[in-house]
Design a protein around this motif. Structure first.
Motif, PDB file in Angstrom:
ATOM      1  N   SER A   1     -20.361  72.247 -34.067  1.00 54.43           N
ATOM      2  CA  SER A   1     -18.959  72.669 -33.998  1.00 54.43           C
ATOM      3  C   SER A   1     -18.131  71.524 -34.573  1.00 54.43           C
ATOM      4  CB  SER A   1     -18.560  72.929 -32.546  1.00 54.43           C
ATOM      5  OG  SER A   1     -18.554  71.698 -31.835  1.00 54.43           O
ATOM      6  N   PRO A   2     -16.884  71.787 -34.959  1.00 54.28           N
ATOM      7  CA  PRO A   2     -16.052  70.694 -35.459  1.00 54.28           C
ATOM      8  C   PRO A   2     -15.966  69.515 -34.479  1.00 54.28           C
ATOM      9  CG  PRO A   2     -14.995  72.783 -35.930  1.00 54.28           C
ATOM     10  CD  PRO A   2     -16.193  73.083 -35.063  1.00 54.28           C
ATOM     11  N   GLU A   3     -15.866  69.809 -33.187  1.00 50.85           N
ATOM     12  CA  GLU A   3     -15.769  68.749 -32.184  1.00 50.85           C
ATOM     13  C   GLU A   3     -17.059  67.916 -32.152  1.00 50.85           C
ATOM     14  OE1 GLU A   3     -15.266  72.068 -31.519  1.00 50.85           O
ATOM     15  OE2 GLU A   3     -13.080  72.003 -31.505  1.00 50.85           O
ATOM     16  N   ARG A   4     -18.208  68.572 -32.214  1.00 48.74           N
ATOM     17  CA  ARG A   4     -19.487  67.855 -32.201  1.00 48.74           C
ATOM     18  C   ARG A   4     -19.702  67.108 -33.515  1.00 48.74           C
ATOM     19  NH1 ARG A   4     -24.066  71.583 -30.749  1.00 48.74           N
ATOM     20  NH2 ARG A   4     -25.266  69.662 -30.815  1.00 48.74           N
ATOM     21  N   PHE A   5     -19.186  67.637 -34.619  1.00 50.85           N
ATOM     22  CA  PHE A   5     -19.269  66.945 -35.905  1.00 50.85           C
ATOM     23  C   PHE A   5     -18.519  65.606 -35.814  1.00 50.85           C
ATOM     24  CE2 PHE A   5     -18.142  65.939 -40.257  1.00 50.85           C
ATOM     25  CZ  PHE A   5     -19.246  66.328 -40.995  1.00 50.85           C
TER      26      PHE A   5
ATOM     27  N   THR B   1     -10.914  57.654 -33.778  1.00 52.90           N
ATOM     28  CA  THR B   1     -11.019  57.063 -35.123  1.00 52.90           C
ATOM     29  C   THR B   1     -11.928  57.899 -36.007  1.00 52.90           C
ATOM     30  OG1 THR B   1     -12.825  55.544 -34.518  1.00 52.90           O
ATOM     31  CG2 THR B   1     -10.547  54.725 -34.282  1.00 52.90           C
ATOM     32  N   ALA B   2     -12.947  58.517 -35.419  1.00 55.13           N
ATOM     33  CA  ALA B   2     -13.848  59.366 -36.203  1.00 55.13           C
ATOM     34  C   ALA B   2     -13.123  60.608 -36.718  1.00 55.13           C
ATOM     35  CB  ALA B   2     -15.070  59.768 -35.383  1.00 55.13           C
ATOM     36  N   THR B   3     -12.192  61.131 -35.944  1.00 61.25           N
ATOM     37  CA  THR B   3     -11.389  62.271 -36.412  1.00 61.25           C
ATOM     38  C   THR B   3     -10.624  61.870 -37.667  1.00 61.25           C
ATOM     39  OG1 THR B   3     -11.175  63.141 -34.167  1.00 61.25           O
ATOM     40  CG2 THR B   3      -9.547  63.891 -35.787  1.00 61.25           C
ATOM     41  N   TRP B   4     -10.084  60.682 -37.662  1.00 59.85           N
ATOM     42  CA  TRP B   4      -9.364  60.139 -38.812  1.00 59.85           C
ATOM     43  C   TRP B   4     -10.318  59.987 -39.998  1.00 59.85           C
ATOM     44  CZ3 TRP B   4      -4.202  59.534 -38.782  1.00 59.85           C
ATOM     45  CH2 TRP B   4      -3.608  58.776 -39.781  1.00 59.85           C
TER      46      TRP B   4
ATOM     47  N   ARG C   1     -17.870  63.924 -33.024  1.00 62.42           N
ATOM     48  CA  ARG C   1     -18.627  63.060 -32.110  1.00 62.42           C
ATOM     49  C   ARG C   1     -19.840  62.453 -32.807  1.00 62.42           C
ATOM     50  NH1 ARG C   1     -17.129  66.835 -28.000  1.00 62.42           N
ATOM     51  NH2 ARG C   1     -19.069  67.974 -28.138  1.00 62.42           N
ATOM     52  N   ALA C   2     -20.524  63.244 -33.634  1.00 66.41           N
ATOM     53  CA  ALA C   2     -21.682  62.730 -34.373  1.00 66.41           C
ATOM     54  C   ALA C   2     -21.238  61.651 -35.351  1.00 66.41           C
ATOM     55  CB  ALA C   2     -22.391  63.864 -35.106  1.00 66.41           C
ATOM     56  N   THR C   3     -20.101  61.860 -35.992  1.00 66.31           N
ATOM     57  CA  THR C   3     -19.567  60.845 -36.903  1.00 66.31           C
ATOM     58  C   THR C   3     -19.297  59.555 -36.146  1.00 66.31           C
ATOM     59  OG1 THR C   3     -18.577  62.537 -38.326  1.00 66.31           O
ATOM     60  CG2 THR C   3     -17.692  60.302 -38.515  1.00 66.31           C
ATOM     61  N   ALA C   4     -18.679  59.669 -34.984  1.00 63.49           N
ATOM     62  CA  ALA C   4     -18.386  58.484 -34.165  1.00 63.49           C
ATOM     63  C   ALA C   4     -19.670  57.747 -33.792  1.00 63.49           C
ATOM     64  CB  ALA C   4     -17.610  58.881 -32.911  1.00 63.49           C
ATOM     65  N   ALA C   5     -20.725  58.491 -33.520  1.00 64.51           N
ATOM     66  CA  ALA C   5     -21.998  57.878 -33.133  1.00 64.51           C
ATOM     67  C   ALA C   5     -22.632  57.096 -34.287  1.00 64.51           C
ATOM     68  CB  ALA C   5     -22.966  58.952 -32.641  1.00 64.51           C
ATOM     69  N   TRP C   6     -22.382  57.525 -35.514  1.00 65.96           N
ATOM     70  CA  TRP C   6     -22.988  56.884 -36.684  1.00 65.96           C
ATOM     71  C   TRP C   6     -22.167  55.729 -37.249  1.00 65.96           C
ATOM     72  CZ3 TRP C   6     -27.768  57.226 -38.613  1.00 65.96           C
ATOM     73  CH2 TRP C   6     -28.566  58.287 -38.193  1.00 65.96           C
TER      74      TRP C   6
ATOM     75  N   ARG D   1     -18.063  53.449 -46.065  1.00 65.31           N
ATOM     76  CA  ARG D   1     -18.852  53.689 -44.842  1.00 65.31           C
ATOM     77  C   ARG D   1     -18.536  55.068 -44.267  1.00 65.31           C
ATOM     78  NH1 ARG D   1     -17.172  49.964 -40.152  1.00 65.31           N
ATOM     79  NH2 ARG D   1     -15.455  51.428 -40.265  1.00 65.31           N
ATOM     80  N   ALA D   2     -17.256  55.397 -44.176  1.00 68.68           N
ATOM     81  CA  ALA D   2     -16.861  56.708 -43.648  1.00 68.68           C
ATOM     82  C   ALA D   2     -17.369  57.828 -44.547  1.00 68.68           C
ATOM     83  CB  ALA D   2     -15.340  56.784 -43.520  1.00 68.68           C
ATOM     84  N   ALA D   3     -17.220  57.664 -45.861  1.00 74.01           N
ATOM     85  CA  ALA D   3     -17.655  58.700 -46.804  1.00 74.01           C
ATOM     86  C   ALA D   3     -19.147  58.959 -46.688  1.00 74.01           C
ATOM     87  CB  ALA D   3     -17.287  58.312 -48.230  1.00 74.01           C
ATOM     88  N   ARG D   4     -19.936  57.920 -46.589  1.00 74.21           N
ATOM     89  CA  ARG D   4     -21.396  58.074 -46.505  1.00 74.21           C
ATOM     90  C   ARG D   4     -21.807  58.848 -45.252  1.00 74.21           C
ATOM     91  NH1 ARG D   4     -24.386  54.916 -49.870  1.00 74.21           N
ATOM     92  NH2 ARG D   4     -23.149  53.610 -51.257  1.00 74.21           N
ATOM     93  N   VAL D   5     -21.243  58.490 -44.113  1.00 76.82           N
ATOM     94  CA  VAL D   5     -21.608  59.149 -42.855  1.00 76.82           C
ATOM     95  C   VAL D   5     -21.169  60.608 -42.865  1.00 76.82           C
ATOM     96  CG1 VAL D   5     -21.156  59.207 -40.375  1.00 76.82           C
ATOM     97  CG2 VAL D   5     -21.672  57.032 -41.497  1.00 76.82           C
ATOM     98  N   VAL D   6     -19.921  60.849 -43.228  1.00 79.67           N
ATOM     99  CA  VAL D   6     -19.391  62.216 -43.186  1.00 79.67           C
ATOM    100  C   VAL D   6     -20.135  63.119 -44.173  1.00 79.67           C
ATOM    101  CG1 VAL D   6     -17.352  63.639 -43.619  1.00 79.67           C
ATOM    102  CG2 VAL D   6     -17.136  61.519 -42.309  1.00 79.67           C
ATOM    103  N   LEU D   7     -20.415  62.622 -45.371  1.00 77.48           N
ATOM    104  CA  LEU D   7     -21.130  63.450 -46.353  1.00 77.48           C
ATOM    105  C   LEU D   7     -22.580  63.697 -45.942  1.00 77.48           C
ATOM    106  CD1 LEU D   7     -19.610  62.030 -49.636  1.00 77.48           C
ATOM    107  CD2 LEU D   7     -19.262  64.322 -48.667  1.00 77.48           C
ATOM    108  N   ALA D   8     -23.209  62.722 -45.295  1.00 78.60           N
ATOM    109  CA  ALA D   8     -24.583  62.924 -44.822  1.00 78.60           C
ATOM    110  C   ALA D   8     -24.620  63.998 -43.737  1.00 78.60           C
ATOM    111  CB  ALA D   8     -25.166  61.609 -44.300  1.00 78.60           C
ATOM    112  N   LEU D   9     -23.622  64.003 -42.866  1.00 79.98           N
ATOM    113  CA  LEU D   9     -23.561  65.037 -41.827  1.00 79.98           C
ATOM    114  C   LEU D   9     -23.179  66.391 -42.424  1.00 79.98           C
ATOM    115  CD1 LEU D   9     -21.809  63.009 -38.997  1.00 79.98           C
ATOM    116  CD2 LEU D   9     -24.123  63.952 -38.910  1.00 79.98           C
TER     117      LEU D   9
END
Length: 131
Positions: free
Chosen positions: A70-74, A89-92, A76-81, A26-34
């Motif tokens: 920005s890295p911070e918004r990236f 947790t999204a930073t992790w 936050r976007a991950t957390a939203a997805w 789940r994490a890999a899919r969201v982060v790679l899509a962003l």
């Protein structure tokens, strides 16, 4: 040759300290899509070639972004997805996925990737650059 799907997810699972491969996936899919929305041309194609096929397709068919985050918004976007995620947790999640991506990409390609991203992404990939 791209690493096997299970091996890639195993690294993400270990780095993210996830309970199972489903969480890592789940994490890999969201982060790679962003991430895919931030990379263009040959750099995105070369990175996709370093990833397992399923993740390469996600990178090559990214979520749309109106502007580079920005890295911070990236984060936050991950957390939203990711359902139930917080910025912490999204930073992790981002770190677990992007450090695995950096290992798959190698130093030369990582240098080219970081040139396409806003300042600060080196830390998300676990590859801090000297000032």
């Amino acid at each position: 040759m791209a690493p096997r799907h299970e091996a890639f997810l195993g690294h993400v699972k270990e780095r993210g300290e996830y309970e199972d491969l489903t969480e890592a996936d789940r994490a890999a899919r969201v982060v790679l899509a962003l991430l895919g929305a931030h990379l263009v041309g040959d750099v995105r194609a070369r990175l996709a070639a370093c990833l397992p096929d399923e993740f390469a397709l996600i990178l090559l068919n990214p979520l749309q972004s109106a502007e580079p985050l920005s890295p911070e918004r990236f984060v936050r976007a991950t957390a939203a997805w990711i359902e139930g995620a917080t910025e912490r947790t999204a930073t992790w999640d981002v770190s677990a996925v992007l450090s695995t991506v950096a290992d798959a990409a190698g130093e030369n390609l990582m240098g080219r990737i970081l040139l396409q991203l806003p300042v600060g992404y080196d830390l998300l990939f676990g590859r801090p650059r000297p000032i």
